[in-house]
Design a protein around this motif. Structure first.
Motif, PDB file in Angstrom:
ATOM      1  N   SER A 161       0.845  -1.202   0.000  1.00  0.00           N
ATOM      2  CA  SER A 161       0.000   0.000   0.000  1.00  0.00           C
ATOM      3  C   SER A 161       0.878   1.248   0.000  1.00  0.00           C
ATOM      4  O   SER A 161       1.734   1.411   0.883  1.00  0.00           O
ATOM      5  N   GLY A 266      -5.992   3.582   2.533  1.00  0.00           N
ATOM      6  CA  GLY A 266      -4.912   4.393   1.976  1.00  0.00           C
ATOM      7  C   GLY A 266      -4.508   5.559   2.858  1.00  0.00           C
ATOM      8  O   GLY A 266      -3.546   6.260   2.536  1.00  0.00           O
ATOM      9  N   ALA A 363      -4.400   0.008   4.769  1.00  0.00           N
ATOM     10  CA  ALA A 363      -3.995  -0.270   3.396  1.00  0.00           C
ATOM     11  C   ALA A 363      -5.068   0.129   2.397  1.00  0.00           C
ATOM     12  O   ALA A 363      -6.270  -0.061   2.626  1.00  0.00           O
TER      13      ALA A 363
END
Length: 459
Positions: A161, A266, A363
């Motif tokens: 990620s 994210g 992630a």
């Protein structure tokens, strides 16, 4: 204040109407009021009142974007492809730069022979690029002859990620070695660890440089071999809302307690924790379950602890199956100056007091199976051990106060305390602030009433 000054100048130079002979007096009273308010702001604990907006700024940017929020005072600097063209990093300053896909960039350090020096580099890749587990950045420090002083790397890990990754470099004064001990010019090198598999775009960098003076008196030169490594009981009670910041410079200030926030796939959240000499950090991050509990993301939830110069102390990650998931740091030793002599890196990083950072990342791949979120996050933080005095340094750190925990920091940190002595000090400080605030407020109200009555009588 600027308008007040202008009005005062006009009152002193222009004619005053006979119907308002009290007007200059009002301006004088306003000056007194301003001074009293400034004094109230400077009372111990005033930072506790100011902590909310600052944290809210970091939290707001984190809630809106998964990007990194760079330091407001960061100075732009260009890395050089050769050491001869390298620009100087001044200790105590923060810089912004960019790292290309291929090749190393170099920066210069001018060091004495009496201070330990640290450089931390945070690389921020674009959110759209694909990264590998072993991709990241490598930071090295070398002397003018090319001798290696340190070499550290930070990679994206199993989650693949894109996220901010931070690596640090250091030059230590150690009488037991002959390398990197002389004053003079040193060089910091920054490069990607896996350029052949790395995204083609440049990565933004945030760089800090710091120095730590030597103690006035020599102490232990061996790291403690044992400490209380038992995990404490989890903190009870409902978590308090505390959105995280989106960068080191805008980290949300917290103390011992349970804290809740929203996090999106994210996204990376930053929390700042004042940690005194002798204290131990215990932390867990918990991600709530998803309505759609089908799927699995490897290494989805990551929790890391960084020291005051942003060097990573420890990290832990766990996959997410759509059900409630908790990840926690391993038991860590108390913060102590002799920790720097340990062979284990996570112990050596706990070498000074100051502001530590808890960094939580979710992630980006979580969105593929469980949607864009946000997901409910709970951070539980406990400070063990007993606060004690640290070494008496022979000079000032740069930046000043980097390796200290001040009383106002303890008061400003929500949930601060955790030890009987520290908690008692914090409660006493808060009571002093409350009494001072009530007394100041009553005095202001009384003064306003008297002045208003006098003005009306004169009118």
């Amino acid at each position: 204040m600027g308008r007040w000054c202008t009005a005062r100048r006009r009152a002193g130079t222009e004619r005053v109407r006979p119907t308002a002979p009290w007007l200059p007096t009002v301006f004088a009273r306003t000056a007194v009021m301003t001074a009293v308010l400034a004094t109230a702001t400077a009372l111990p604990g005033a930072t506790a009142l100011a902590a909310g907006p600052a944290s809210a700024r970091g939290a707001g940017s984190a809630g809106e974007s998964a990007g990194y929020d760079f330091a407001d005072d960061a100075v732009r600097i260009a890395g050089a492809s050769t050491v001869t063209a390298a620009e100087t990093l001044a200790a105590g300053s923060t810089y912004r730069s960019s790292l290309p896909r291929n090749g190393a960039l170099y920066y210069r350090l001018e060091l004495d022979a009496a201070s330990d020096a640290y450089v931390s580099v945070t690389a921020v890749p674009g959110s759209d690029g694909e990264v590998t587990a072993v991709d990241g950045i490598r930071v090295s420090v070398r002397d003018s002859d090319g001798g290696s002083c340190s070499l550290h790397s930070a990679t994206f890990g199993a989650a693949h990620s894109p996220r901010p990754v931070t690596a640090w470099g250091l030059r230590e004064i150690d009488p037991g070695t002959n390398r990197c001990q002389d004053p003079g010019t040193y060089y910091v090198g920054v490069e990607r660890t896996r350029p052949q598999d790395s995204p083609p775009d440049d990565w933004d960098l945030e760089i800090i440089a710091a120095t730590e003076p030597r103690p006035r008196q020599a102490g232990a030169t061996k790291a403690p071999e044992t400490w209380d490594s038992a995990s404490p009981e989890p903190l009870a009670g409902e978590p308090e809302r505390r959105p995280g910041g989106s960068g080191f410079a805008h980290a949300a200030l917290v103390g011992q307690g349970a804290w809740s926030a929203d996090i999106r796939p994210g996204q990376t959240l930053y929390y700042k924790v004042p940690v005194d000499w002798g204290r131990q950090v215990y932390a867990t991050a918990e991600l709530a379950g998803s309505p759609d509990a089908s799927g699995y993301t490897t290494g989805a939830l990551r929790l890391a602890l960084h020291n005051p110069v942003r060097g990573e102390v420890d990290d832990a990650a766990k996959g997410y199956p759509g059900r409630r998931t908790t990840v926690g740091l391993a038991p860590l030793p108390p913060v102590a100056y002799p920790n720097r002599y340990a062979t284990a890196g996570h112990v050596g990083a706990l070498r000074f007091a100051g502001d530590y950072y808890l960094v939580v990342h979710l992630a980006a791949q979580v969105a593929d199976d469980f949607g864009p979120g946000p997901f409910a996050l709970t951070l539980r933080l406990r400070l063990g051990g007993t606060a004690r005095s640290g070494p008496e340094y022979a000079g000032e750190s740069r930046p000043k106060g980097l390796f200290e925990v001040f009383a106002q920091d303890r008061v400003a940190a929500p949930g601060s305390g955790g030890g009987s002595g520290a908690a008692a000090d914090d409660d006493a400080a808060m009571r002093a602030v409350a009494v001072g605030g009530i007394g100041t407020g009553s005095l202001l109200l009384l003064g306003l009433a008297v002045w208003t009555a006098v003005a009306r009588r004169r009118t």
